[in-house]
Design a protein around this motif. Structure first.
Motif, PDB file in Angstrom:
ATOM      1  N   ASP A 135       5.325   7.603  -3.500  1.00  0.00           N
ATOM      2  CA  ASP A 135       5.073   6.418  -4.299  1.00  0.00           C
ATOM      3  C   ASP A 135       6.273   6.133  -5.185  1.00  0.00           C
ATOM      4  O   ASP A 135       7.135   6.982  -5.426  1.00  0.00           O
ATOM      5  CB  ASP A 135       3.814   6.619  -5.151  1.00  0.00           C
ATOM      6  CG  ASP A 135       3.910   7.865  -6.011  1.00  0.00           C
ATOM      7  OD1 ASP A 135       4.213   7.733  -7.201  1.00  0.00           O
ATOM      8  OD2 ASP A 135       3.711   8.970  -5.470  1.00  0.00           O
ATOM      9  N   PHE A 491     -11.593   6.755   1.697  1.00  0.00           N
ATOM     10  CA  PHE A 491     -10.300   7.166   2.235  1.00  0.00           C
ATOM     11  C   PHE A 491      -9.542   5.942   2.727  1.00  0.00           C
ATOM     12  O   PHE A 491     -10.090   5.104   3.453  1.00  0.00           O
ATOM     13  CB  PHE A 491     -10.488   8.154   3.384  1.00  0.00           C
ATOM     14  CG  PHE A 491     -10.928   9.512   2.955  1.00  0.00           C
ATOM     15  CD1 PHE A 491     -10.014  10.437   2.483  1.00  0.00           C
ATOM     16  CD2 PHE A 491     -12.263   9.868   3.005  1.00  0.00           C
ATOM     17  CE1 PHE A 491     -10.418  11.697   2.087  1.00  0.00           C
ATOM     18  CE2 PHE A 491     -12.679  11.121   2.615  1.00  0.00           C
ATOM     19  CZ  PHE A 491     -11.752  12.040   2.146  1.00  0.00           C
ATOM     20  N   LYS A 492      -8.291   5.837   2.336  1.00  0.00           N
ATOM     21  CA  LYS A 492      -7.489   4.668   2.706  1.00  0.00           C
ATOM     22  C   LYS A 492      -7.166   4.701   4.192  1.00  0.00           C
ATOM     23  O   LYS A 492      -6.989   5.760   4.802  1.00  0.00           O
ATOM     24  CB  LYS A 492      -6.200   4.646   1.891  1.00  0.00           C
ATOM     25  CG  LYS A 492      -5.344   5.883   2.082  1.00  0.00           C
ATOM     26  CD  LYS A 492      -4.134   5.862   1.165  1.00  0.00           C
ATOM     27  CE  LYS A 492      -3.315   7.148   1.331  1.00  0.00           C
ATOM     28  NZ  LYS A 492      -2.158   7.162   0.419  1.00  0.00           N
ATOM     29  N   GLN A 677      -3.983  15.885   4.835  1.00  0.00           N
ATOM     30  CA  GLN A 677      -3.786  14.615   4.136  1.00  0.00           C
ATOM     31  C   GLN A 677      -5.083  14.176   3.456  1.00  0.00           C
ATOM     32  O   GLN A 677      -5.089  13.819   2.271  1.00  0.00           O
ATOM     33  CB  GLN A 677      -3.329  13.552   5.135  1.00  0.00           C
ATOM     34  CG  GLN A 677      -3.065  12.189   4.517  1.00  0.00           C
ATOM     35  CD  GLN A 677      -1.758  12.126   3.761  1.00  0.00           C
ATOM     36  OE1 GLN A 677      -0.701  12.296   4.340  1.00  0.00           O
ATOM     37  NE2 GLN A 677      -1.829  11.890   2.458  1.00  0.00           N
ATOM     38  N   MET A 678      -6.197  14.204   4.185  1.00  0.00           N
ATOM     39  CA  MET A 678      -7.470  13.779   3.619  1.00  0.00           C
ATOM     40  C   MET A 678      -7.957  14.774   2.566  1.00  0.00           C
ATOM     41  O   MET A 678      -8.535  14.377   1.546  1.00  0.00           O
ATOM     42  CB  MET A 678      -8.496  13.615   4.734  1.00  0.00           C
ATOM     43  CG  MET A 678      -8.154  12.521   5.729  1.00  0.00           C
ATOM     44  SD  MET A 678      -9.366  12.315   7.058  1.00  0.00           S
ATOM     45  CE  MET A 678     -10.760  11.663   6.131  1.00  0.00           C
ATOM     46  N   THR A 680      -6.044  16.571   0.589  1.00  0.00           N
ATOM     47  CA  THR A 680      -5.223  16.332  -0.600  1.00  0.00           C
ATOM     48  C   THR A 680      -5.637  15.054  -1.306  1.00  0.00           C
ATOM     49  O   THR A 680      -5.702  15.000  -2.541  1.00  0.00           O
ATOM     50  CB  THR A 680      -3.741  16.271  -0.203  1.00  0.00           C
ATOM     51  OG1 THR A 680      -3.383  17.479   0.490  1.00  0.00           O
ATOM     52  CG2 THR A 680      -2.856  16.120  -1.422  1.00  0.00           C
ATOM     53  N   ASP A 681      -5.928  13.992  -0.530  1.00  0.00           N
ATOM     54  CA  ASP A 681      -6.373  12.737  -1.140  1.00  0.00           C
ATOM     55  C   ASP A 681      -7.682  12.929  -1.895  1.00  0.00           C
ATOM     56  O   ASP A 681      -7.865  12.375  -2.992  1.00  0.00           O
ATOM     57  CB  ASP A 681      -6.534  11.661  -0.068  1.00  0.00           C
ATOM     58  CG  ASP A 681      -5.206  11.230   0.534  1.00  0.00           C
ATOM     59  OD1 ASP A 681      -4.170  11.530  -0.080  1.00  0.00           O
ATOM     60  OD2 ASP A 681      -5.207  10.633   1.627  1.00  0.00           O
ATOM     61  N   GLN A 684      -7.045  14.891  -5.043  1.00  0.00           N
ATOM     62  CA  GLN A 684      -6.381  14.006  -6.000  1.00  0.00           C
ATOM     63  C   GLN A 684      -7.398  13.106  -6.694  1.00  0.00           C
ATOM     64  O   GLN A 684      -7.312  12.870  -7.911  1.00  0.00           O
ATOM     65  CB  GLN A 684      -5.333  13.167  -5.271  1.00  0.00           C
ATOM     66  CG  GLN A 684      -4.577  12.198  -6.150  1.00  0.00           C
ATOM     67  CD  GLN A 684      -3.621  11.337  -5.331  1.00  0.00           C
ATOM     68  OE1 GLN A 684      -3.503  11.487  -4.126  1.00  0.00           O
ATOM     69  NE2 GLN A 684      -2.949  10.427  -5.997  1.00  0.00           N
ATOM     70  N   TYR A 685      -8.392  12.609  -5.937  1.00  0.00           N
ATOM     71  CA  TYR A 685      -9.412  11.738  -6.525  1.00  0.00           C
ATOM     72  C   TYR A 685     -10.223  12.484  -7.581  1.00  0.00           C
ATOM     73  O   TYR A 685     -10.453  11.969  -8.685  1.00  0.00           O
ATOM     74  CB  TYR A 685     -10.329  11.211  -5.417  1.00  0.00           C
ATOM     75  CG  TYR A 685     -11.629  10.634  -5.924  1.00  0.00           C
ATOM     76  CD1 TYR A 685     -11.665   9.396  -6.559  1.00  0.00           C
ATOM     77  CD2 TYR A 685     -12.821  11.329  -5.777  1.00  0.00           C
ATOM     78  CE1 TYR A 685     -12.857   8.858  -7.027  1.00  0.00           C
ATOM     79  CE2 TYR A 685     -14.018  10.811  -6.245  1.00  0.00           C
ATOM     80  CZ  TYR A 685     -14.034   9.575  -6.865  1.00  0.00           C
ATOM     81  OH  TYR A 685     -15.213   9.065  -7.331  1.00  0.00           O
ATOM     82  N   ASP A 718       0.999   8.801  -4.056  1.00  0.00           N
ATOM     83  CA  ASP A 718       0.837   8.736  -2.606  1.00  0.00           C
ATOM     84  C   ASP A 718       1.615   9.885  -1.989  1.00  0.00           C
ATOM     85  O   ASP A 718       2.803  10.061  -2.273  1.00  0.00           O
ATOM     86  CB  ASP A 718       1.341   7.395  -2.078  1.00  0.00           C
ATOM     87  CG  ASP A 718       0.899   7.156  -0.649  1.00  0.00           C
ATOM     88  OD1 ASP A 718       0.112   7.969  -0.134  1.00  0.00           O
ATOM     89  OD2 ASP A 718       1.335   6.165  -0.038  1.00  0.00           O
ATOM     90  N   ASN A 720       2.731  12.255   1.491  1.00  0.00           N
ATOM     91  CA  ASN A 720       2.890  12.448   2.926  1.00  0.00           C
ATOM     92  C   ASN A 720       2.846  13.940   3.217  1.00  0.00           C
ATOM     93  O   ASN A 720       3.448  14.731   2.492  1.00  0.00           O
ATOM     94  CB  ASN A 720       4.219  11.864   3.424  1.00  0.00           C
ATOM     95  CG  ASN A 720       4.120  10.380   3.696  1.00  0.00           C
ATOM     96  OD1 ASN A 720       3.044   9.807   3.632  1.00  0.00           O
ATOM     97  ND2 ASN A 720       5.243   9.756   4.000  1.00  0.00           N
TER      98      ASN A 720
END
Length: 918
Positions: A135, A491-492, A677-678, A680-681, A684-685, A718, A720
């Protein structure tokens, strides 16, 4: 919602939304306003999706269960029975036509060995996961905040290096050219600094992601889950990971592929991009309370004590008045009363819609395990965890104020227009944002969002409810709330700004333009044939007669070898042949009672060697074909090889690894980065809402690690994820350890060797060996330096000794010369003791002595000044040496500060933020 009576329905009235609130055989409409998506609508979705899941499991469970049995070495007799739905009936027909005993089977493993070998190789691989914040905030933070703190140490270190090099070259530090070279903007471009920022630098949020991975690997037992997932992939060609959202935390689960259902587009690769997905499972009441009890109310919890085999979706017709539950209000009255008639649909809705075995499919699936067959399903409840994508209405607001200012925003359905829009319709009549003059204009679109819920009810054939005893009504719960609805974290999507993903990640790996085919499926036909042929070999060995004797049965004696053989003379004869290797016969008339004419006794060979060898050859054929189908060779399985060189074995192994590498790559390199990835997302939330995040775990070196970060720092970040896997990591690691232990020239200390033994990765061993090599090189350099210094000192001592001898000789010679000169001067002065040439009333002798004294004084003064200059030069050299030592000390301090900055940059971040707050 409008309510119609029977006469209105007969006259053609239809429900406005196209569905009846009690119907459960049609898919609920998703393109409806948010205010209509109430609790009943969500429960209706769960009912319909549960039905779709049951149908999905009916179609796929049988094949997957057969694969699991083959992988575990369990015989499934349906594979060897000639039925219409048996994929291998032709093979069974050929092999059993000659010998029907082939159906009495034992298992001879091929598939279990291959699955175990590949799973073992997977456990020896090394996976590395890296995180990069991509980001804008993280990028600017790296350039502006973090770089300034680390550059201070790097620049000091580089400046000291350059100063030392210039001092050794004898350069003048006051030279403007040298000062320009020492400028920070020039030092900043050094290769090592550029390399540090491009490779080694990590921001605090990237540090958090790495620490969070270590925490999750420890608490979720990720290594164990990955090994099970890899085995599922080999057996079923699919694996599913579920991210369960709790109130203030999350959980990671590996779902059973046999109990998981999904619906996706044909060209969609990953399950998270599906339309809906879920899992149907059986749980005890105790497990239901443990897992979902905190979401239930008192009434729901109390109903669990009345658990009986009954379902939830429908009421039985018998004994109940028709309440319109089977009347589809979206269709005409004639359709509801004619074919298919209401009575017919009532009957079908209560018919047992079980699986292919004539019973409930969930029961049939779980009956293959150890728990359900012993205790049955009477005390178990069917629990469905289901997610689906529904449509949400959002608008693009364009607002033009009275001052002409244009404001654009994204709004939801709850937005109310406060300023009536005015349009310029002089040219175009359409009212769009392009011809908006003033006010608020909204362009509405539909986007996807994920809803989820849990349905809990008794497990019986679908759409059936018992009328005996107390029934348990279905319990509908949300994912982390009391009612089903929108999941808290969306999830984005991967491609679209408005995209979303289900909290289930997985993949069916080989379903592109064909039916899914796993590694077990590729070997299944050969394993079945291998089992049948080897069982036939066992039957042949049991029925083997060997060599037999043909003779007249009347020749067997009734009395022989001191015994009365009597009527059991056949058995007695067999025992005699076995014990004494001979068969006594009695052809006398008293024994045979009649004359015998049979005299051609002979032996017959009844061995089935040819048949046995043909079956062995056929078994070897099936085994080799199974290996060829997947690229496995005997060398890979550790089988003994008769005549083959070491090079040939290595080449065969490399070729085999190349053919099976796809199984490791598609799991570790393709799927697992999406899992991380999911994960970690989601972390993070949850952490971004906490003022302070504290992570604590035990590292691989049995060291406790603590990490602290402000939760708000994780907002709008964000990441990766980059994941890689390497082949035969454990084997290479062990070889490196053995090499390090056996090599006594590496210079590694006992402490270094201990760290090598404890190391869990190749990188750790490499770093230790590199440090040991550096230490060894430094020791060698020190030894060489000492030897050079000793030689230089020796040469210097010899030179000094020779110089001293020469100096002594020169001084003695000089003294002799000075003495001779002085003697000559005194003599010459003595000749003028009576003469006064300059007429100064002092004889010339005294004048000559004064001149001699003055000359001596000038010589002594010159020598004194020369000694002063020598002392001054010595002091300057001492000052220069002190300056060198000071720079070396600064260099060491800078190196230490640099190491601290690299290892614990978070400390400086926290201090900087505290100072800002102050």
């Amino acid at each position: 919602m409008k309510v119609f009576n029977a006469m209105q329905l007969k006259n053609g009235a239809k429900a406005e939304n196209g569905y009846s609130g009690s119907a459960s055989l049609t898919q609920p409409i998703q393109f409806i306003p948010a205010k209509q998506k109430d609790e009943n609508w969500a429960a209706w979705n769960l009912d319909w999706l549960e039905l779709q899941g049951m149908n999905f499991l009916k179609q796929n469970s049988r094949k997957l269960l057969k694969n699991y049995k083959l992988a575990k070495g369990i015989i499934d007799k349906t594979d060897y029975i000639i039925e219409e739905d048996n994929d291998y009936k032709d093979l069974v027909d050929v092999l059993t036509k000659e010998d029907q005993s082939a159906l009495e089977l034992k298992f001879y493993p091929i598939i279990p060995n291959v699955v175990n070998v590949l799973s073992g190789e997977f456990s020896k691989r090394y996976s590395k996961v890296q995180f990069r914040a991509v980001d804008d905030k993280s990028y600017n933070e790296m350039l502006e905040q973090k770089r300034a703190q680390v550059e201070e140490n790097l620049l000091a270190d580089a400046s000291n290096k350059i100063i030392m090099q210039m001092l050794e070259m004898g350069a003048n530090m006051e030279d403007p050219e040298i000062q320009q070279r020492l400028a920070p903007e020039n030092i900043k471009t050094l290769p090592e600094i550029q390399d540090f920022f491009s490779k080694d630098y990590r921001s605090m949020v990237e540090e958090w992601a790495s620490h969070q991975l270590n925490v999750d690997e420890e608490r979720f037992k990720m290594q164990e889950l990955e090994e099970r997932a890899f085995r599922d992939m080999l057996i079923t060609d699919r694996e599913f990971w579920h991210f369960r959202m709790l109130e203030d935390d999350y959980d990671l689960e590996l779902w059973n592929p046999v109990l998981t259902f999904y619906h996706k587009s044909p060209d969609t690769r990953y399950i998270s991009e599906s339309n809906y997905a879920g899992k149907l499972d059986l749980m005890t009441v105790a497990d239901v309370i443990d897992k979902y009890g905190y979401l239930m109310n008192e009434k729901q919890l109390s109903s669990l004590q009345q658990i009986h085999p009954s379902t939830s979706a429908r009421y039985q017709v018998s004994g109940y008045q028709n309440d319109g539950a089977y009347y589809d209000a979206s269709k005409s009255h004639s359709w509801n009363t004619s074919s298919p008639s209401l009575a017919y649909r009532q009957f079908m809705s209560n018919n047992s819609n079980g699986g292919v075995y004539g019973d409930d499919v969930i029961n049939q699936i779980l009956n293959e395990g150890e728990d359900l067959p012993m205790w049955g399903q009477s005390s178990l409840m069917r629990v469905g965890t289901i997610y689906w994508k529904t449509q949400r209405k959002v608008g693009h607001l364009t607002k033009i104020t009275e001052e002409g200012e244009v404001i654009q925003d994204i709004i939801d359905e709850s937005f109310k227009v406060t300023e009536k829009p005015l349009y310029d319709d002089s040219i175009f009549k359409n009212k769009t944002k392009e011809n908006l003059i003033q006010g608020e204009h909204i362009d509405w679109i539909w986007i996807n969002e994920v809803w989820g819920g849990v349905k809990i009810g008794p497990n019986l054939p679908l759409n059936w409810r018992s009328d005996v005893g107390n029934n348990v009504n279905p319990i509908y719960l949300g994912i982390n709330r009391t009612k089903p609805g929108r999941i808290p974290f969306q999830f984005k999507g991967d491609q679209s700004l408005y995209g979303c993903k289900l909290p289930i990640e997985g993949r069916v790996f080989s379903d592109r333009n064909t039916r899914s085919t796993s590694l077990v499926d590729l070997m299944k036909a050969y394993q079945i044939g291998y089992n049948m042929v080897n069982n036939q070999i066992a039957d042949i060995l049991v029925d083997e007669l060997g060599t037999i004797i043909m003779f007249d049965q009347n020749s067997l004696p009734r009395h022989s070898m001191g015994e009365d053989w009597g009527k059991g003379n056949y058995a007695k004869a067999f025992v005699a042949m076995k014990d004494f290797q001979m068969l006594p016969l009695d052809t006398s008339i008293t024994n045979t009672e009649n004359a015998t004419n049979f005299n051609h006794y002979q032996t017959l060979n009844m061995e089935q060697t040819n048949r046995l060898m043909s079956r062995i050859q056929l078994a070897n054929y099936f085994k080799q074909q199974a290996f060829d189908a997947i690229g496995i060779n005997p060398q890979r399985l550790g089988a003994p090889i008769g005549q083959e060189t070491a090079t040939g074995i290595t080449q065969a192994l490399n070729q085999s690894y190349a053919q099976t590498e796809i199984y490791f790559t598609q799991h570790a390199d393709h799927l697992m980065p999406r899992i991380h990835q999911m994960r970690t997302d989601l972390a993070q939330y949850y952490h971004s809402t906490n003022p302070s995040v504290r992570l604590s775990y035990t590292s691989s070196a049995d060291e406790k690690v603590n990490f602290v970060i402000n939760g708000t720092d994780l907002l709008l970040r964000d990441f990766n994820v980059f994941a890689t896997t390497k082949t035969n990591h454990r084997q290479t690691l062990e070889q490196l350890k053995q090499l390090a232990m056996q090599n006594n020239t590496s210079g590694a200390s006992i402490y270094d060797l201990g760290n090598i033994i404890k190391a869990d990765s190749i990188a750790e061993v490499t770093d230790i060996l590199k440090d040991a090599e550096t230490k060894q090189a430094q020791l060698k350099e020190q030894e060489l330096q000492q030897q050079r210094e000793m030689q230089e000192n020796e040469l210097k001592a010899r030179a000094e000794e020779a110089q001293m001898k020469l100096q002594v000789q020169l001084e003695e010679s000089e003294k002799e010369r000075q003495k001779d000169i002085q003697v000559a001067e005194i003599r010459a002065a003595g000749y003028g003791s009576t003469v006064d040439i300059n007429e100064n009333k002092i004889n010339d002798y005294q004048d000559a002595m004064k001149d001699i004294r003055r000359a001596n004084e000038r010589t002594e003064d010159f020598n004194f000044k020369r000694e002063q200059a020598t002392v001054k030069n010595s002091m300057e050299n001492s000052k220069l040496q002190i300056e060198r030592e000071r720079l070396n000390t600064q260099k060491e301090i800078a190196n230490k500060n640099l190491e601290i900055a690299r290892e614990n940059k978070n400390k400086y971040d926290v201090k900087g933020k505290k100072n800002e707050k102050k």
